[in-house]
Design an enzyme around this catalytic site. Structure first.
Site, PDB file in Angstrom:
ATOM      1  N   ARG A  30       0.837  -1.202   0.000  1.00  0.00           N
ATOM      2  CA  ARG A  30       0.000   0.000   0.000  1.00  0.00           C
ATOM      3  C   ARG A  30       0.877   1.259   0.000  1.00  0.00           C
ATOM      4  O   ARG A  30       0.598   2.241  -0.675  1.00  0.00           O
ATOM      5  CB  ARG A  30      -0.881  -0.012   1.251  1.00  0.00           C
ATOM      6  CG  ARG A  30      -2.120   0.826   1.115  1.00  0.00           C
ATOM      7  CD  ARG A  30      -2.940   0.795   2.373  1.00  0.00           C
ATOM      8  NE  ARG A  30      -2.723   1.969   3.195  1.00  0.00           N
ATOM      9  CZ  ARG A  30      -3.202   3.175   2.925  1.00  0.00           C
ATOM     10  NH1 ARG A  30      -3.921   3.382   1.862  1.00  0.00           N
ATOM     11  NH2 ARG A  30      -2.957   4.195   3.724  1.00  0.00           N
ATOM     12  N   ARG A  42     -10.325   4.739  -2.454  1.00  0.00           N
ATOM     13  CA  ARG A  42      -9.193   4.256  -1.644  1.00  0.00           C
ATOM     14  C   ARG A  42      -8.746   5.331  -0.678  1.00  0.00           C
ATOM     15  O   ARG A  42      -8.942   6.518  -0.930  1.00  0.00           O
ATOM     16  CB  ARG A  42      -8.025   3.859  -2.538  1.00  0.00           C
ATOM     17  CG  ARG A  42      -8.375   2.650  -3.335  1.00  0.00           C
ATOM     18  CD  ARG A  42      -7.231   2.058  -4.063  1.00  0.00           C
ATOM     19  NE  ARG A  42      -7.756   0.982  -4.855  1.00  0.00           N
ATOM     20  CZ  ARG A  42      -7.853  -0.278  -4.445  1.00  0.00           C
ATOM     21  NH1 ARG A  42      -7.414  -0.633  -3.262  1.00  0.00           N
ATOM     22  NH2 ARG A  42      -8.381  -1.195  -5.232  1.00  0.00           N
ATOM     23  N   ILE A  43      -8.123   4.868   0.397  1.00  0.00           N
ATOM     24  CA  ILE A  43      -7.638   5.814   1.398  1.00  0.00           C
ATOM     25  C   ILE A  43      -6.223   6.215   1.025  1.00  0.00           C
ATOM     26  O   ILE A  43      -5.360   5.351   0.851  1.00  0.00           O
ATOM     27  CB  ILE A  43      -7.694   5.149   2.792  1.00  0.00           C
ATOM     28  CG1 ILE A  43      -9.159   4.860   3.140  1.00  0.00           C
ATOM     29  CG2 ILE A  43      -7.039   6.035   3.844  1.00  0.00           C
ATOM     30  CD1 ILE A  43      -9.335   3.878   4.249  1.00  0.00           C
ATOM     31  N   ASN A 103     -12.180  16.024  -0.364  1.00  0.00           N
ATOM     32  CA  ASN A 103     -13.010  14.860  -0.684  1.00  0.00           C
ATOM     33  C   ASN A 103     -14.475  15.249  -0.639  1.00  0.00           C
ATOM     34  O   ASN A 103     -14.866  16.132   0.115  1.00  0.00           O
ATOM     35  CB  ASN A 103     -12.749  13.750   0.351  1.00  0.00           C
ATOM     36  CG  ASN A 103     -13.535  12.479   0.061  1.00  0.00           C
ATOM     37  OD1 ASN A 103     -13.634  12.036  -1.095  1.00  0.00           O
ATOM     38  ND2 ASN A 103     -14.118  11.882   1.085  1.00  0.00           N
ATOM     39  N   HIS A 163     -18.183  13.553   0.166  1.00  0.00           N
ATOM     40  CA  HIS A 163     -18.706  12.368   0.846  1.00  0.00           C
ATOM     41  C   HIS A 163     -20.236  12.430   0.894  1.00  0.00           C
ATOM     42  O   HIS A 163     -20.793  13.482   1.230  1.00  0.00           O
ATOM     43  CB  HIS A 163     -18.132  12.315   2.276  1.00  0.00           C
ATOM     44  CG  HIS A 163     -18.594  11.123   3.033  1.00  0.00           C
ATOM     45  ND1 HIS A 163     -18.093   9.864   2.808  1.00  0.00           N
ATOM     46  CD2 HIS A 163     -19.554  10.984   3.994  1.00  0.00           C
ATOM     47  CE1 HIS A 163     -18.710   9.006   3.602  1.00  0.00           C
ATOM     48  NE2 HIS A 163     -19.600   9.657   4.335  1.00  0.00           N
ATOM     49  N   ALA A 191      -5.427  12.007   7.995  1.00  0.00           N
ATOM     50  CA  ALA A 191      -5.004  10.607   8.058  1.00  0.00           C
ATOM     51  C   ALA A 191      -6.145   9.650   8.418  1.00  0.00           C
ATOM     52  O   ALA A 191      -6.008   8.432   8.285  1.00  0.00           O
ATOM     53  CB  ALA A 191      -3.860  10.467   9.061  1.00  0.00           C
ATOM     54  N   GLY A 192      -7.266  10.162   8.858  1.00  0.00           N
ATOM     55  CA  GLY A 192      -8.398   9.295   9.211  1.00  0.00           C
ATOM     56  C   GLY A 192      -9.302   9.021   8.013  1.00  0.00           C
ATOM     57  O   GLY A 192      -9.000   9.443   6.890  1.00  0.00           O
TER      58      GLY A 192
HETATM   59  C1  GRF Z   1     -20.104  10.216  -4.714  1.00  0.00           C
HETATM   60  O1  GRF Z   1     -21.383  10.010  -4.192  1.00  0.00           O
HETATM   61  C2  GRF Z   1     -19.151  10.659  -3.634  1.00  0.00           C
HETATM   62  O2  GRF Z   1     -19.772  11.300  -2.576  1.00  0.00           O
HETATM   63  C3  GRF Z   1     -18.557   9.367  -3.166  1.00  0.00           C
HETATM   64  O3  GRF Z   1     -18.471   8.554  -4.303  1.00  0.00           O
HETATM   65  C4  GRF Z   1     -19.475   8.938  -5.245  1.00  0.00           C
HETATM   66  C5  GRF Z   1     -18.786   9.138  -6.566  1.00  0.00           C
HETATM   67  O4  GRF Z   1     -19.662   9.340  -7.617  1.00  0.00           O
HETATM   68  N1  GRF Z   1     -17.297   9.605  -2.512  1.00  0.00           N
HETATM   69  P1  GRF Z   1     -19.126   9.753  -9.061  1.00  0.00           P
HETATM   70  O5  GRF Z   1     -18.099   8.732  -9.499  1.00  0.00           O
HETATM   71  O6  GRF Z   1     -18.557  11.138  -8.974  1.00  0.00           O
HETATM   72  O7  GRF Z   1     -20.347   9.696  -9.932  1.00  0.00           O
END
Ligand code: GRF
Length: 215
Positions: free
Chosen positions: A64, A90-91, A106, A108, A141-142
């Site tokens: 990794r 991936r992280i 990111n 989410h 890092a989380g």
């Molecule tokens: C999104 O819902 C995002 O929040 C999550 O993964 C999804 C990616 O969708 N992290 P896309 O590939 O941009 O359509």
């Protein structure tokens, strides 16, 4: 500002960023799209738009850490000043975090700190929350624990399942993510351990986008 976008799947957020750039609403240039998967449809979209692409596959690396170092080297070589994880499943590790300190964003599909991890919408349905949403945050890092930059609330409707809810959440991701990137590029958000908002982020859509956080 030059950005690199990291993707694993469909790339609807990548599309939203590219469309916002074209519409003059996002003051950045996508210099590289990187995927961990060769087959990610997002890569085909990037190629269509003549955006340089790269695949950095974990399978091609022995650990990794080695994968993470290769990713940091590839993204670093692009001269990107900001890295956007747009459905990157991936992280990222130490090499990426050290190469781009407080410069990785990111998106989410949940109102963090609720429901971190890969199943935000599913968990919101399972827990019976009435207000779901999406969060744009800095990566640390989380797992989905970094400083929150902006959120949009999305009501859970009667009859919603994870799929219908996620689809409505994504509509908001597609405005929130480009808007946050644009604010960063213009200096409207100063990134750091404690990001500072210098301007008010507008409200949009069926639900409320959170007011700016200034600390
Ligand atoms: C999104 O819902 C995002 O929040 C999550 O993964 C999804 C990616 O969708 N992290 P896309 O590939 O941009 O359509």
């Amino acid at each position: 500002m030059k950005i690199a976008v990291l993707v694993s799947g469909t790339g609807s957020n990548l599309r939203a960023i590219a469309n916002a750039i074209e519409a003059g609403k996002c003051a950045v240039e996508i210099v590289l799209v990187v995927s961990d998967k060769e087959t990610a449809p997002a890569l085909a979209f990037a190629a269509e738009r003549e955006i340089p692409t790269a695949v950095v596959s974990p399978k091609a690396h022995e650990s990794r850490e080695a994968w993470d170092a290769a990713l940091a080297a590839r993204v670093g070589a692009s001269e990107a000043q900001l890295v956007v994880l747009a459905g990157f499943m991936r992280i990222v590790g130490k090499a990426m975090l050290e190469r781009f300190p407080n410069r990785i964003v990111n998106v989410h599909p949940a109102l963090l700190p609720s429901f971190p991890g890969a199943h935000g919408a599913e968990e919101a349905i399972a827990k019976g929350v009435r207000i779901a949403g999406c969060t744009v945050h800095l990566v640390d890092a989380g797992v989905d624990t970094g400083p929150i930059l902006a959120q949009a609330a999305v009501p859970v409707l009667p009859g919603d399942d994870a799929k219908t809810l996620h689809a409505r959440i994504q509509v908001h991701e597609h405005t929130l993510l480009p808007a946050v990137i644009d604010a960063i590029a213009r200096g409207g958000i100063v990134l750091g351990d404690r990001p500072i908002w210098k301007e008010v982020l507008w409200h949009t859509g069926e639900s409320l986008v959170s007011p700016p956080i200034s600390r």
